[in-house]
Design a protein around this motif. Structure first.
Motif, PDB file in Angstrom:
ATOM      1  N   ASN A  10      13.814  14.074  -2.374  1.00 16.17           N
ATOM      2  CA  ASN A  10      14.116  12.660  -2.675  1.00 16.17           C
ATOM      3  C   ASN A  10      15.220  12.478  -3.719  1.00 16.17           C
ATOM      4  O   ASN A  10      15.090  11.659  -4.622  1.00 16.17           O
ATOM      5  CB  ASN A  10      12.837  11.949  -3.176  1.00 16.17           C
ATOM      6  CG  ASN A  10      11.688  12.130  -2.206  1.00 16.17           C
ATOM      7  OD1 ASN A  10      10.717  12.815  -2.505  1.00 16.17           O
ATOM      8  ND2 ASN A  10      11.813  11.549  -1.025  1.00 16.17           N
ATOM      9  N   THR A  12      18.384  11.120  -5.407  1.00 17.88           N
ATOM     10  CA  THR A  12      19.248   9.929  -5.396  1.00 17.88           C
ATOM     11  C   THR A  12      20.212  10.057  -6.560  1.00 17.88           C
ATOM     12  O   THR A  12      19.835  10.520  -7.635  1.00 17.88           O
ATOM     13  CB  THR A  12      18.393   8.652  -5.539  1.00 17.88           C
ATOM     14  OG1 THR A  12      17.584   8.519  -4.368  1.00 17.88           O
ATOM     15  CG2 THR A  12      19.254   7.404  -5.689  1.00 17.88           C
ATOM     16  N   ASN A  22      21.268   8.970  -1.323  1.00 20.00           N
ATOM     17  CA  ASN A  22      20.160   8.041  -1.162  1.00 20.00           C
ATOM     18  C   ASN A  22      18.904   8.780  -0.678  1.00 20.00           C
ATOM     19  O   ASN A  22      18.761   9.032   0.511  1.00 20.00           O
ATOM     20  CB  ASN A  22      20.573   6.943  -0.160  1.00 20.00           C
ATOM     21  CG  ASN A  22      19.468   5.938   0.057  1.00 20.00           C
ATOM     22  OD1 ASN A  22      18.585   5.784  -0.788  1.00 20.00           O
ATOM     23  ND2 ASN A  22      19.515   5.268   1.193  1.00 20.00           N
ATOM     24  N   ASN A  23      18.062   9.188  -1.644  1.00 21.55           N
ATOM     25  CA  ASN A  23      16.734   9.694  -1.281  1.00 21.55           C
ATOM     26  C   ASN A  23      16.796  10.868  -0.285  1.00 21.55           C
ATOM     27  O   ASN A  23      16.167  10.826   0.766  1.00 21.55           O
ATOM     28  CB  ASN A  23      15.931   8.528  -0.671  1.00 21.55           C
ATOM     29  CG  ASN A  23      14.452   8.762  -0.821  1.00 21.55           C
ATOM     30  OD1 ASN A  23      14.016   9.416  -1.774  1.00 21.55           O
ATOM     31  ND2 ASN A  23      13.676   8.257   0.113  1.00 21.55           N
ATOM     32  N   SER A  25      16.158  14.582   1.168  1.00 22.99           N
ATOM     33  CA  SER A  25      15.215  15.705   1.141  1.00 22.99           C
ATOM     34  C   SER A  25      15.548  16.679   2.268  1.00 22.99           C
ATOM     35  O   SER A  25      15.804  16.244   3.390  1.00 22.99           O
ATOM     36  CB  SER A  25      13.779  15.230   1.366  1.00 22.99           C
ATOM     37  OG  SER A  25      13.393  14.293   0.400  1.00 22.99           O
ATOM     38  N   SER A  59      17.404  10.176  -9.616  1.00 19.95           N
ATOM     39  CA  SER A  59      15.968  10.429  -9.413  1.00 19.95           C
ATOM     40  C   SER A  59      15.813  11.518  -8.365  1.00 19.95           C
ATOM     41  O   SER A  59      16.767  11.870  -7.672  1.00 19.95           O
ATOM     42  CB  SER A  59      15.243   9.151  -8.997  1.00 19.95           C
ATOM     43  OG  SER A  59      15.796   8.665  -7.803  1.00 19.95           O
ATOM     44  N   GLY A  60      14.591  12.050  -8.278  1.00 22.26           N
ATOM     45  CA  GLY A  60      14.320  13.142  -7.350  1.00 22.26           C
ATOM     46  C   GLY A  60      14.402  14.485  -8.057  1.00 22.26           C
ATOM     47  O   GLY A  60      14.654  14.544  -9.265  1.00 22.26           O
ATOM     48  N   ASN A 206      23.550   9.060   2.942  1.00 17.77           N
ATOM     49  CA  ASN A 206      22.258   9.137   3.644  1.00 17.77           C
ATOM     50  C   ASN A 206      22.180  10.422   4.455  1.00 17.77           C
ATOM     51  O   ASN A 206      23.194  10.882   5.001  1.00 17.77           O
ATOM     52  CB  ASN A 206      22.099   7.948   4.605  1.00 17.77           C
ATOM     53  CG  ASN A 206      21.969   6.642   3.853  1.00 17.77           C
ATOM     54  OD1 ASN A 206      21.052   6.465   3.053  1.00 17.77           O
ATOM     55  ND2 ASN A 206      22.916   5.736   4.083  1.00 17.77           N
TER      56      ASN A 206
END
Ligand code: ATP
Length: 230
Positions: A10, A12, A22-23, A25, A59-60, A206
Motif C-alpha cells: 500500500n 503512496t 497511489n496505494n 502493492s 504512507s505504506g 496506479n
C-alpha cells in the motif's frame, strides 16, 4: 517456500499536491527479473527511490526478505539508479578499486566481478575508451561488489546504442541465472517481454496489474493499454 525478496504494501507517495504513487502493492519473488513498467511520469523512479530509502513514502511500507529496511538488509541490495561518476582517465579496474574503497568492500573480488561483466580482458583500458555498453557494464560491476542478492536498476538500457542494449539485457539474464533477483524499471514493453520474468505495470501512479509476464502480458487489453502509453 522462501518469503518474497521484496513485499510492497500500500505505498503512496505525494510530492506536495502531486500524487506520484497511489496505494501500490506487489511481491517480488526470489530469482525473478522483475520489471516495473510504465510510461514517463508513471512513478517508476519514485518507487525505486522509496525501496532504496532515498525517498520517504507518504504512507505504506515495504519489506526486503520479510524484514524492515536496515543496514544489514541494505547490504544485500546493489543499486544502479544513475550512471556512477567514473574517472575517464583511469582504467576500468582502477575505477572499480575506487568504487570498492568508497563502498568499504575488499579488492579481492574485483577480478571475478570484472569477469562476470565480461570486462576482464579490457580491465586495463582507460574508461574513456569504453563503449556505452562497456561503461554501463562497469556500473553494474560496481553494483556487484559485496555480492548482493538483489540488484535494483533504473532503466539500465536507457541512452545506450543497440549493441550496448543487447549486452546489458544479456548480462541481466546471466545474473539472474547466477541466482540474483533483479528489479528493473523500464518504459519499454518490448524490453520487459525479452528480459523479465515478472512485471508490475504502473500508469499515472496506479498499479494496473502485476504478476508473471506469461500471465500478465498475454492479456491483450493490458498490453494495449500499456503499449499505447509506453
Ligand atoms: P521517468 O521515466 O520520466 O523518470 P517515472 O515513471 O520514473 O518517469 P517519476 O519520476 O517517479 O516517474 O514521477 C512520477 C510523478 O511524480 C510525475 O508526475 C513527476 O512529475 C512527479 N515527480 C517526480 N519527482 C518529483 C519531485 N521531486 N517533485 C515533484 N514532483 C515530482
Amino acid at each position: 517456500m522462501n518469503p518474497p525478496v521484496l513485499t510492497v504494501n500500500n505505498l503512496t507517495k505525494y510530492y506536495g499536491q502531486i500524487r506520484a504513487l497511489n496505494n501500490i502493492s506487489f511481491n517480488v519473488p526470489e530469482g525473478s527479473v522483475f520489471g516495473i513498467l510504465g510510461p514517463n511520469g508513471s512513478g517508476k523512479t519514485t518507487m525505486l527511490g522509496i525501496i532504496m530509502d532515498i525517498l520517504r513514502a507518504t504512507s505504506g511500507s515495504f519489506l526486503f526478505f520479510g524484514q524492515a529496511s536496515s543496514a544489514t538488509v541494505r547490504k544485500q541490495v546493489g543499486t544502479l539508479l544513475e550512471t556512477p561518476n567514473f574517472y575517464h582517465y583511469l582504467s576500468g579496474e582502477k575505477n572499480l578499486r575506487i568504487a570498492a574503497e568508497i563502498k568499504g568492500k575488499g579488492h579481492e573480488q574485483i577480478p571475478s566481478v570484472l569477469r562476470r561483466v565480461n570486462l576482464y580482458e579490457r580491465r586495463q583500458s582507460k574508461f574513456s575508451t569504453y563503449s556505452l555498453g562497456m561503461k554501463q557494464r562497469l556500473a553494474i560491476a560496481s553494483c556487484l561488489l559485496g555480492d548482493p542478492k538483489v540488484l535494483v536498476f533504473d532503466e539500465p538500457t536507457n541512452g545506450l546504442d543497440p549493441v550496448g542494449i543487447a549486452e546489458i539485457r544479456s548480462l541481466i539474464k546471466q545474473l539472474a541465472g547466477e541466482g540474483k533477483t533483479i528489479i528493473m524499471a523500464s518504459h519499454l514493453l518490448d524490453e520487459v517481454e525479452k528480459v523479465c520474468t515478472h512485471v508490475a505495470i504502473l500508469k499515472q501512479g496506479n498499479l494496473i496489474t502485476s504478476g508473471h509476464v506469461d500471465e500478465v502480458l498475454v492479456n491483450e487489453d493490458i498490453v494495449e493499454v500499456s503499449a499505447k502509453d509506453i
